[in-house]
Design a protein around this motif. Sequence first.
Motif, mmCIF file in Angstrom:
data_model
loop_
_atom_site.group_PDB
_atom_site.id
_atom_site.type_symbol
_atom_site.label_atom_id
_atom_site.label_comp_id
_atom_site.label_asym_id
_atom_site.label_seq_id
_atom_site.Cartn_x
_atom_site.Cartn_y
_atom_site.Cartn_z
ATOM 1 N N ASN A 163 5.307 -8.233 7.113
ATOM 2 C CA ASN A 163 4.669 -9.217 7.993
ATOM 3 C C ASN A 163 4.082 -10.338 7.134
ATOM 4 O O ASN A 163 2.929 -10.271 6.712
ATOM 5 N N PRO A 164 4.861 -11.395 6.864
ATOM 6 C CA PRO A 164 4.404 -12.478 5.971
ATOM 7 C C PRO A 164 3.116 -13.155 6.421
ATOM 8 O O PRO A 164 2.430 -13.772 5.598
ATOM 9 N N ALA A 165 2.755 -13.052 7.704
ATOM 10 C CA ALA A 165 1.528 -13.682 8.190
ATOM 11 C C ALA A 165 0.289 -13.078 7.519
ATOM 12 O O ALA A 165 -0.770 -13.709 7.462
ATOM 13 N N LEU A 166 0.411 -11.862 6.975
ATOM 14 C CA LEU A 166 -0.736 -11.210 6.341
ATOM 15 C C LEU A 166 -1.075 -11.818 4.981
ATOM 16 O O LEU A 166 -2.149 -11.567 4.443
ATOM 17 N N LYS A 167 -0.152 -12.589 4.391
ATOM 18 C CA LYS A 167 -0.375 -13.126 3.051
ATOM 19 C C LYS A 167 -1.582 -14.051 2.982
ATOM 20 O O LYS A 167 -2.238 -14.145 1.943
ATOM 21 N N SER A 168 -1.884 -14.729 4.062
ATOM 22 C CA SER A 168 -3.001 -15.675 4.049
ATOM 23 C C SER A 168 -4.309 -15.052 4.521
ATOM 24 O O SER A 168 -5.327 -15.725 4.591
ATOM 25 N N LEU A 169 -4.288 -13.752 4.824
ATOM 26 C CA LEU A 169 -5.476 -13.068 5.324
ATOM 27 C C LEU A 169 -5.979 -12.062 4.294
ATOM 28 O O LEU A 169 -5.198 -11.541 3.499
ATOM 29 N N PRO A 170 -7.288 -11.763 4.299
ATOM 30 C CA PRO A 170 -7.784 -10.675 3.433
ATOM 31 C C PRO A 170 -7.259 -9.342 3.953
ATOM 32 O O PRO A 170 -7.544 -8.949 5.087
ATOM 33 N N LEU A 171 -6.503 -8.649 3.123
ATOM 34 C CA LEU A 171 -5.820 -7.423 3.543
ATOM 35 C C LEU A 171 -6.205 -6.284 2.620
ATOM 36 O O LEU A 171 -6.188 -6.428 1.392
ATOM 37 N N ALA A 172 -6.538 -5.131 3.193
ATOM 38 C CA ALA A 172 -6.886 -3.941 2.412
ATOM 39 C C ALA A 172 -6.095 -2.752 2.934
ATOM 40 O O ALA A 172 -5.845 -2.632 4.139
ATOM 41 N N VAL A 173 -5.692 -1.883 2.020
ATOM 42 C CA VAL A 173 -4.942 -0.679 2.370
ATOM 43 C C VAL A 173 -5.870 0.519 2.244
ATOM 44 O O VAL A 173 -6.491 0.728 1.189
ATOM 45 N N GLN A 174 -5.956 1.299 3.319
ATOM 46 C CA GLN A 174 -6.911 2.410 3.381
ATOM 47 C C GLN A 174 -6.206 3.754 3.226
ATOM 48 O O GLN A 174 -5.155 4.003 3.802
ATOM 49 N N GLN A 175 -6.793 4.614 2.400
ATOM 50 C CA GLN A 175 -6.440 6.026 2.343
ATOM 51 C C GLN A 175 -7.738 6.808 2.396
ATOM 52 O O GLN A 175 -8.651 6.550 1.602
ATOM 53 N N LYS A 176 -7.811 7.733 3.337
ATOM 54 C CA LYS A 176 -9.051 8.432 3.638
ATOM 55 C C LYS A 176 -10.123 7.384 3.951
ATOM 56 O O LYS A 176 -9.902 6.525 4.779
#
Length: 586
Positions: free
Chosen positions: A28-41
């Motif tokens: 989803n290229p739209a996420l490139k301009s947004l602060p994005l974090a990947v969660q585990q637990k």
Amino acid sequence: MDTCKKVPERRDGRDYDCFYASVFEAENPALKSLPLAVQQKQIIVTCNYEARKRGLHKLQLIREARTMCPEVVIVLGEDLTRFRDASKALYNFLKDFSWNERVEKLGFDEVWMDVTDIIDYNLNLLNGNDLLNSFFHLSKDDPTLGFGFDGSKYFGHTYPALAERTQPQDSAEDVLSIRLRLGSHLAQHIRHQLEERKGYTATVGISTSKLLSKLVGNVNKPKAQTTLVPPYISSEGLESSVTTFIDSHDVGKIPGIGFKAAHRIRKHVLRRDPDFDAGLIYGGTKEKVAVRDVRLSTSMGAEALEEVLAGPGSPYGLGCRVWCLINGLDDSEVGQVRSVPKQISIEDSYIRLDTMDEVLKELRMLANNLIKRMRLDLLGTDEDGGESSLINESEADQADGRISNRKRWLAHPKTLRLTTRPRPPLNPDGTRTRTFSRISRSAPLPGFVSNLQESVDALAAKLVTEALVPLFKKLHPEKSGWNLSLVNVAVTNMADTASDKKSATGRDIARMFNRQEDVLKEWRIEDRDMSSGTGGSCSSNGVELVNRGVYADAPVGFEDGMEPQHSMAADEEWTDEENGVEQTST
């Protein structure tokens, strides 16, 4: 130690930028301009650079991240399938640029490439009188395949930073400089192709060893590259750029020096235990000990390190190996392209795991995921061309967990390993000593795990009962009182199955017979009416062996009493060794 000083190879260390986040951004290229974090637990395992600009970081608690950056987009990364698939696709893309197939993957997001042969070839074709208009050849067979570049300059950053040079000097160091310059332009080309064709950015380090290329690649991030420039050896009062560069690193940041080894080295240099940072979820030390401190310590050296790092299971020569790394010396080769991994492991961490019922539940889940991973990474199909290809995720995860008969194992792991990380008991004052020690037990992997007609759930339950529980009881013979923070299940010691590859343990006889019809398709047996006197028979029983195009000239018929004649000498043998079939034409 002299072998560590050889520097003819060119090696690139490639690291995909914030890989987990990049996989979601590619989807989803739209996420490139947004602060994005990947969660585990309940923690952030990685975040993109938009999130890092707002203060978020790896291993941060989710609640802290939301408080610091309410607009952060958080996606779940518990299922590693998408990351594994993306990593394989990118690895296959990069290895297409290699001539010698020395492309080694480290984890999901790092790759080493040995490009020595490509650099050698282009160095011989380089016109020293017109470096500004150089051409980099990407193929030995097609002289038009490549790109133009300015051979008088490095592309990208250098360490240390230096003024641009327009003409080479006649010295051994400058030969190395030219080779590194070529490597920097090749790295830029591959980075550009990776972003244009796959949508991923990467950070690259260029140097003469795996150690140096990995470390120098971390200097400028993201979407950048750095070349470690000469001199690589100190001389005439000029300090080596390798020494200057590596001296500034904390000893725990040197690849090849693990957490335990770094802790022992810090303890030896400080003459006491270093303080831990209690705020770090997975632990760490607040006190840094630089490589320079270790290297210049009067009580330190290869022999001293051998004693410092000695312990149960420590390999002989570890001290010398670590001393070489501290001095920037690494002679390890980039591994060859592998179709199967060296090991497959599945693990999970826990706040508290202290009952047998909970352990059995977790072992079943880990065993289930392990068998699925084995089927995905170790199963292949025999294609018409004779090569085996890995199956895809959907094939490995059928509804009933069984695999069709056309699949075969590319390798069989021989060893099953169970690892746990127990927490130490509470101290009298109520505190708990922090530890990261793991304990392991291994056993032969039961053969039933390779049964493709059995469902994954059934195999996992059987593996837990017959193998993992006995291993667990050897690790923890007491029925209670233990508290685990981690459990890992792995299969190792891979043995390639029979195939036509050089690394295989033997020839695949079943596949050879399956291909027999194709091998012999140039021949067929026909019944002929011999009463008509037609030539061409090779026996008197009415059976003729007819050849279709094997020889340049067709066999010549013969009459009674005449010897057969054909384009090959009588009694000449031909052998098809590749397919294991030998035939004789007489």
